[in-house]
Design a protein around this motif. Sequence first.
Motif, PDB file in Angstrom:
ATOM      1  N   GLN A 185       0.807  -1.441  -0.153  1.00 28.89           N
ATOM      2  CA  GLN A 185      -0.059   0.029   0.072  1.00 28.89           C
ATOM      3  C   GLN A 185       0.810   1.323  -0.090  1.00 28.89           C
ATOM      4  OE1 GLN A 185      -3.728   0.367   2.311  1.00 28.89           O
ATOM      5  NE2 GLN A 185      -3.203  -1.806   3.080  1.00 28.89           N
ATOM      6  N   ILE A 186       2.133   1.393   0.649  1.00 27.65           N
ATOM      7  CA  ILE A 186       2.809   2.635   0.954  1.00 27.65           C
ATOM      8  C   ILE A 186       3.933   2.585  -0.036  1.00 27.65           C
ATOM      9  CG2 ILE A 186       2.334   2.543   3.115  1.00 27.65           C
ATOM     10  CD1 ILE A 186       5.256   1.526   3.513  1.00 27.65           C
ATOM     11  N   GLU A 187       4.168   1.675  -1.242  1.00 25.01           N
ATOM     12  CA  GLU A 187       5.318   1.718  -2.106  1.00 25.01           C
ATOM     13  C   GLU A 187       5.423   2.723  -2.841  1.00 25.01           C
ATOM     14  OE1 GLU A 187       5.658  -1.391  -5.378  1.00 25.01           O
ATOM     15  OE2 GLU A 187       3.344  -1.944  -4.595  1.00 25.01           O
ATOM     16  N   ASP A 188       4.174   3.399  -3.221  1.00 25.06           N
ATOM     17  CA  ASP A 188       4.266   4.370  -4.177  1.00 25.06           C
ATOM     18  C   ASP A 188       4.921   5.875  -3.564  1.00 25.06           C
ATOM     19  OD1 ASP A 188       3.495   3.058  -6.426  1.00 25.06           O
ATOM     20  OD2 ASP A 188       1.436   3.594  -6.139  1.00 25.06           O
ATOM     21  N   ASP A 189       4.783   5.725  -2.310  1.00 29.85           N
ATOM     22  CA  ASP A 189       5.039   7.083  -1.496  1.00 29.85           C
ATOM     23  C   ASP A 189       6.583   6.887  -0.815  1.00 29.85           C
ATOM     24  OD1 ASP A 189       2.906   8.797  -2.155  1.00 29.85           O
ATOM     25  OD2 ASP A 189       2.093   8.524  -0.142  1.00 29.85           O
ATOM     26  N   ALA A 190       6.818   5.445  -0.698  1.00 29.58           N
ATOM     27  CA  ALA A 190       7.959   5.138   0.268  1.00 29.58           C
ATOM     28  C   ALA A 190       9.555   5.565  -0.295  1.00 29.58           C
ATOM     29  CB  ALA A 190       7.851   3.609   0.448  1.00 29.58           C
ATOM     30  N   GLN A 191       9.936   6.799   0.356  1.00 28.91           N
ATOM     31  CA  GLN A 191      11.301   6.992  -0.289  1.00 28.91           C
ATOM     32  C   GLN A 191      12.287   5.882   0.480  1.00 28.91           C
ATOM     33  OE1 GLN A 191      12.275  11.149   0.626  1.00 28.91           O
ATOM     34  NE2 GLN A 191      14.402  10.585   1.009  1.00 28.91           N
ATOM     35  N   LEU A 192      12.005   5.616   1.772  1.00 28.47           N
ATOM     36  CA  LEU A 192      12.905   4.687   2.712  1.00 28.47           C
ATOM     37  C   LEU A 192      11.714   3.921   3.607  1.00 28.47           C
ATOM     38  CD1 LEU A 192      15.647   3.866   3.576  1.00 28.47           C
ATOM     39  CD2 LEU A 192      15.699   5.958   5.104  1.00 28.47           C
ATOM     40  N   ILE A 193      12.123   2.675   3.716  1.00 28.93           N
ATOM     41  CA  ILE A 193      11.209   2.143   4.720  1.00 28.93           C
ATOM     42  C   ILE A 193      12.260   1.686   6.058  1.00 28.93           C
ATOM     43  CG2 ILE A 193      10.143  -0.063   5.278  1.00 28.93           C
ATOM     44  CD1 ILE A 193       8.605  -0.014   2.860  1.00 28.93           C
ATOM     45  N   TYR A 194      12.044   2.279   7.217  1.00 28.14           N
ATOM     46  CA  TYR A 194      12.761   1.904   8.259  1.00 28.14           C
ATOM     47  C   TYR A 194      12.073   0.752   9.192  1.00 28.14           C
ATOM     48  CZ  TYR A 194      16.531   5.198   9.199  1.00 28.14           C
ATOM     49  OH  TYR A 194      17.716   5.897   8.977  1.00 28.14           O
ATOM     50  N   PHE A 195      12.849  -0.311   9.644  1.00 19.43           N
ATOM     51  CA  PHE A 195      12.285  -1.270  10.494  1.00 19.43           C
ATOM     52  C   PHE A 195      12.926  -0.764  12.016  1.00 19.43           C
ATOM     53  CE2 PHE A 195      12.753  -3.485   6.832  1.00 19.43           C
ATOM     54  CZ  PHE A 195      12.283  -4.735   6.718  1.00 19.43           C
ATOM     55  N   HIS A 196      11.807  -0.047  12.432  1.00 19.89           N
ATOM     56  CA  HIS A 196      11.951   0.632  13.757  1.00 19.89           C
ATOM     57  C   HIS A 196      10.512   0.981  14.126  1.00 19.89           C
ATOM     58  CE1 HIS A 196      13.644   3.383  16.649  1.00 19.89           C
ATOM     59  NE2 HIS A 196      13.463   4.381  16.081  1.00 19.89           N
ATOM     60  N   VAL A 197      10.307   1.243  15.347  1.00 17.35           N
ATOM     61  CA  VAL A 197       9.517   2.060  16.302  1.00 17.35           C
ATOM     62  C   VAL A 197      10.231   1.361  17.592  1.00 17.35           C
ATOM     63  CG1 VAL A 197       7.321   2.721  17.368  1.00 17.35           C
ATOM     64  CG2 VAL A 197       7.597   2.350  14.613  1.00 17.35           C
ATOM     65  N   LEU A 198       9.306   0.640  18.373  1.00 21.02           N
ATOM     66  CA  LEU A 198       9.878  -0.033  19.634  1.00 21.02           C
ATOM     67  C   LEU A 198      10.410  -1.304  19.211  1.00 21.02           C
ATOM     68  CD1 LEU A 198       7.265   0.551  22.401  1.00 21.02           C
ATOM     69  CD2 LEU A 198       9.491   1.707  22.099  1.00 21.02           C
ATOM     70  N   GLY A 199      11.105  -1.978  20.101  1.00 17.12           N
ATOM     71  CA  GLY A 199      11.555  -3.454  19.685  1.00 17.12           C
ATOM     72  C   GLY A 199      12.901  -3.457  19.057  1.00 17.12           C
ATOM     73  N   GLU A 200      13.423  -4.524  18.986  1.00 20.10           N
ATOM     74  CA  GLU A 200      14.606  -5.040  18.427  1.00 20.10           C
ATOM     75  C   GLU A 200      14.374  -5.613  16.898  1.00 20.10           C
ATOM     76  OE1 GLU A 200      17.884  -5.535  16.271  1.00 20.10           O
ATOM     77  OE2 GLU A 200      18.092  -4.272  18.176  1.00 20.10           O
ATOM     78  N   PRO A 201      14.123  -5.241  15.822  1.00 25.85           N
ATOM     79  CA  PRO A 201      13.732  -5.769  14.564  1.00 25.85           C
ATOM     80  C   PRO A 201      14.337  -6.829  14.132  1.00 25.85           C
ATOM     81  CG  PRO A 201      14.931  -3.755  14.148  1.00 25.85           C
ATOM     82  CD  PRO A 201      14.723  -3.803  15.528  1.00 25.85           C
ATOM     83  N   THR A 202      15.809  -7.262  14.573  1.00 21.27           N
ATOM     84  CA  THR A 202      16.518  -8.450  14.156  1.00 21.27           C
ATOM     85  C   THR A 202      15.913  -9.722  14.891  1.00 21.27           C
ATOM     86  OG1 THR A 202      18.316  -8.098  15.841  1.00 21.27           O
ATOM     87  CG2 THR A 202      18.464  -7.258  13.513  1.00 21.27           C
ATOM     88  N   LEU A 203      15.240  -9.478  15.925  1.00 18.48           N
ATOM     89  CA  LEU A 203      14.551 -10.524  16.740  1.00 18.48           C
ATOM     90  C   LEU A 203      13.409 -11.170  16.069  1.00 18.48           C
ATOM     91  CD1 LEU A 203      14.808  -9.054  20.485  1.00 18.48           C
ATOM     92  CD2 LEU A 203      16.456 -10.574  19.276  1.00 18.48           C
ATOM     93  N   HIS A 204      12.919 -10.491  15.008  1.00 20.24           N
ATOM     94  CA  HIS A 204      11.571 -10.849  14.492  1.00 20.24           C
ATOM     95  C   HIS A 204      12.157 -12.350  13.550  1.00 20.24           C
ATOM     96  CE1 HIS A 204       8.090 -11.629  12.040  1.00 20.24           C
ATOM     97  NE2 HIS A 204       7.493 -10.661  12.589  1.00 20.24           N
TER      98      HIS A 204
END
Length: 281
Positions: free
Chosen positions: A51-70
């Motif tokens: 849904q966001i790909e047309d607007d996405a200049q960059l996608i960060y894996f981030h807010v809370l949590g440690e993304p590499t644990l997924h």
Amino acid sequence: MKMMEIRKNKNKIFYIEITTKCNLKCPFCPSSNQHDVQFMEETVFQSIVGQIEDDAQLIYFHVLGEPTLHPKFRRFLEIVSKKKIPIGITTNGTTIDQIDEDILKHIPIQKINISLQCLIAFHEENIQQYLEHLRCFLERKEKYQPQLAVNLRLWNDKSNPQVCLLNQRLKEEFDQWDIAHYTYVRIAEADEFEWPTLNGKVVQSSNCLGGKKQLAILHDGRVVLCCLDYQGCTCIGNILIQPYKEIITSQVYQKAIEGFCSQKPYFELCKGCSYRTRFKN
């Protein structure tokens, strides 16, 4: 590996919270208070990115949590990469080995922010082990993806003598490594910031990029104005219920943007946020 070209019509940075789980309990981070750990499902992640790909200049894996644990961290990187959207990662660095040779050889990443301030709670032997793994990662990235920018963040309370000792220790270590010989690796220093709360003191009017240049999407699909709103206080819609295109044309979103443009924040959380004073008016 060549960097991806960014189309001009892509004008927003998105922060996606793929998990709230963290392996640390840092005193300055709300992740330490999260008891109900959540992991975003792959189908949800695919829907969001689509849904966001047309607007996405960059996608960060981030807010809370440690993304590499997924458990599907690598798979999520592949999904974004196939859309040819640049990738950013913010990590505490303790699991930096998850970003291994295979990822660096096959998935272009634009930026990684490593939060070194987490080391303030570590014992000496753990600090040394952390630094050994970090150096191995920098060697790996230099070999397989030298154009990847790495920010070694020291965003901490420099009025604390213990913090100053840690910072000095790290800088001496980096000098021994000859950190300057690594391509696009820098030490990023800043003051420790306060996470905004609804009970925060009202901050004098200032500019903000929230909503205008960035949006965050929480693990449950709520779309908020920035990556500091882990509680969803600036929610402008839920992307799992309402299409993204409708969310960014909604009345609440337009009011939020108008508020920032006139330096009169629309949401209560934004009124007490001191981080926005870091942006130029």
